[in-house]
Design an enzyme around this catalytic site. Structure first.
Site, short mmCIF file in Angstrom:
data_model
loop_
_atom_site.label_atom_id
_atom_site.label_comp_id
_atom_site.label_asym_id
_atom_site.label_seq_id
_atom_site.Cartn_x
_atom_site.Cartn_y
_atom_site.Cartn_z
CB ALA A 43 -1.22 0.15 1.06
CD GLU A 248 13.85 -8.63 -9.03
OE1 GLU A 248 12.21 -8.30 -9.71
OE2 GLU A 248 13.91 -9.68 -7.99
CG HIS A 272 4.49 -11.13 -13.15
ND1 HIS A 272 2.93 -10.01 -12.63
CD2 HIS A 272 5.25 -10.75 -12.27
CE1 HIS A 272 3.04 -10.09 -11.87
NE2 HIS A 272 4.43 -9.61 -11.10
CE LYS A 355 16.58 -15.86 -19.74
NZ LYS A 355 18.19 -16.73 -21.04
CB SER A 422 14.52 4.32 -27.56
OG SER A 422 15.46 3.24 -27.69
#
Length: 513
Positions: A43, A248, A272, A355, A422
């Site tokens: 939150a 990540e 996701h 992946k 881009s």
């Protein structure tokens, strides 16, 4: 713009903003947004900042909206406001007046999640706000955002149903936003769906997956179905393989205990990345109505073949189990590569490689569509790499096409280059909204296009539950890999076996302004 009148920008030209078409949505009742779990991290870091940005952009108006925080923590209104103030705006010193006005819209109510007392008090506060805004009974709107762990969804939904429902005979509504994870496997997800489904109709439920709110993910349907040159190419005759990647460059960072309950497949891939796969692979919907789009996504999921163990590589980074909240013998993967096969006319034989991993050598999320080799290669340039269409979701949002061109100069030699869009360069000065902003606004508008339907959720769990149970039972072990690496070596071997050809000597560099 008068009370209850929402001027919603339907589309605009980002080039010069010279053309705008507006859709007026008439709402007669006031809007109450209730954030349950208001004192928690989600939150504080996501929900309230998204609401603030909607307020600052003019989508939430102080004369018709009020925001309620609800949690067990016993704090005052000002305590909650002070907790979230620092997360609302990076330029808070510039927009200090906006921040102050927004915070005054927030009221805090303390109570438990499984007893009526707190929710009766919450309903009393909401009702007083509605009366103060002269909302006709049956016209007010209540949006409940559950920024809570899934274990409390059923009791919270029961309390909302029993104590906090409003009448809807004059256009009012009650809607519930539910955060992932939606269960841990097919059985638990179906149990959760059944418990909540007994209390609310499907049109009232918004299962949020924030990846569906990302700008480049929302661009997928436009790219695929509004551009003629993609239509004949987007199939097994031209595409060799598709990669959907999440990386990540950091580990669990204090969330080891929570992460160990779920692992990378439940945390990232089953939701996701699988949602992105649906948008990449689905057929053209009849229209842009939410149900038509979600129907096509379900068809894709139902066409996925059972996952083969030999098309799975799991990894766990070295040092993961040093976290005191992680069991010493944890089998939880922090990295996974999974090959999915879609059994239909368009995609038969094309591997979809999902992946995801933590503590890797870079941070990015992208979609990589690799095309087949050019037949009759008269330039002998195949070793330089294949054509690829890449959609970079984060960071540095972009889409680019890798292609072979002539090297400038007198010699007839070839080199890999790109056609590049881009966003930071092309759309200078255009603020790309955060995913949560877009999805909360969709919820207010009643647009379920970017939310997960119950049968969609079931089909997703049907794909991954057998594999997850084999991992949970220790039948498939993760390989150890070094933090800061590409992940397990076997993952690259699986990519090559699936048909992916890596480009050597070419690196896409985001253009500078």
């Amino acid at each position: 713009m008068g009370s209850g009148q929402w001027m919603i920008e339907k589309r605009s030209s980002l080039k010069n903003d010279s053309f705008k078409e507006y859709e007026t949505v008439s709402e007669t009742g006031c809007l109450s947004i209730i954030v349950l779990g208001a004192s928690g991290d989600l939150a504080k870091k996501k929900t309230f900042p998204a609401l603030y940005n909607l307020y600052r952009r003019g989508f939430l108006h102080s004369n018709e909206v009020h925001i309620f925080g609800y949690a067990r923590t016993k704090i005052s209104d000002d305590d909650l406001r002070n907790r979230i103030r620092g997360y609302l705006d990076k330029n808070a010193s510039v927009h200090s007046e906006d921040v102050t006005k927004f915070l005054q819209l927030i009221k805090y109510v303390s109570g438990s999640y499984d007893t009526e007392d707190g929710f009766q008090l919450l309903d009393k506060e909401i009702s007083e706000h509605e009366v103060s805004k002269n909302s006709a009974e049956g016209s007010s709107r209540r949006l409940f955002y559950l920024a809570l762990p899934p274990s409390v969804y059923p009791p919270v939904c029961r309390m909302i149903r029993k104590c906090c429902m409003n009448k809807s005979d004059l256009g009012g509504w009650t809607r519930i936003v539910i955060e992932k994870p939606f269960g841990k496997d097919l059985e638990s997800a179906e149990k959760l769906s059944a418990q909540i489904g007994e209390l609310f109709e499907e049109p009232q439920l918004y299962r949020i997956d924030h990846y569906l709110g990302k700008e480049l993910v929302q661009n997928l349907l436009v790219l695929r179905f509004a551009n003629r040159f993609f239509l004949p190419l987007w199939n097994r005759d031209n595409i060799d393989n598709v990669q959907i990647v999440f990386r990540e460059d950091f580990g669990t960072e204090g969330r080891g205990g929570y992460f160990d309950e779920y692992g990378i497949i439940r945390d990232i891939i089953q939701n996701h990345l699988l949602q992105i796969l649906c948008l990449v692979a689905m057929e053209k919907p009849v229209s842009l109505k939410p149900e038509h789009i979600r129907d096509e996504k379900v068809k894709v999921l139902q066409s996925v073949l059972p996952i083969k163990d030999e098309e799975v590589v799991l990894g766990q980074y070295q040092g993961y189990r040093d976290d005191p909240t992680v069991p010493d013998h944890s089998n939880t993967p922090t990295f996974a590569t999974v090959v999915l096969r879609i059994h239909n006319e368009r995609w038969e034989g094309v591997p979809f490689i999902l992946k995801a991993g933590k503590a890797l050598n870079s941070r990015k999320a992208d979609i990589r569509v690799q095309f087949k080799d050019v037949p009759g290669d008269i330039f002998r340039c195949q070793k330089q790499g294949r054509n690829e269409f890449v959609i970079r979701l984060q960071p540095s949002e972009a889409m680019y096409m890798k292609l072979t061109v002539k090297q400038p100069g007198l010699e007839m030699s070839t080199v890999q280059s790109e056609l590049d869009l881009s966003y930071m360069q092309r759309y200078q000065g255009v603020a790309i909204p955060e995913a949560y902003e877009r999805l909360i606004l969709d919820t207010i508008r009643g647009d379920q296009q970017h939310f997960v339907r119950r049968d969609e959720l079931k089909a997703a769990w049907e794909i991954f539950t057998p594999l997850l149970h084999r991992i949970d039972d220790g039948e498939i072990k993760p390989e150890e890999y070094q933090p800061g690496s590409r992940g397990p070596v076997k993952a690259d071997e699986l990519l090559a076996k699936a048909g992916y050809v890596q480009t050597h000597g070419y690196i896409w560099i985001p253009p500078t302004l």
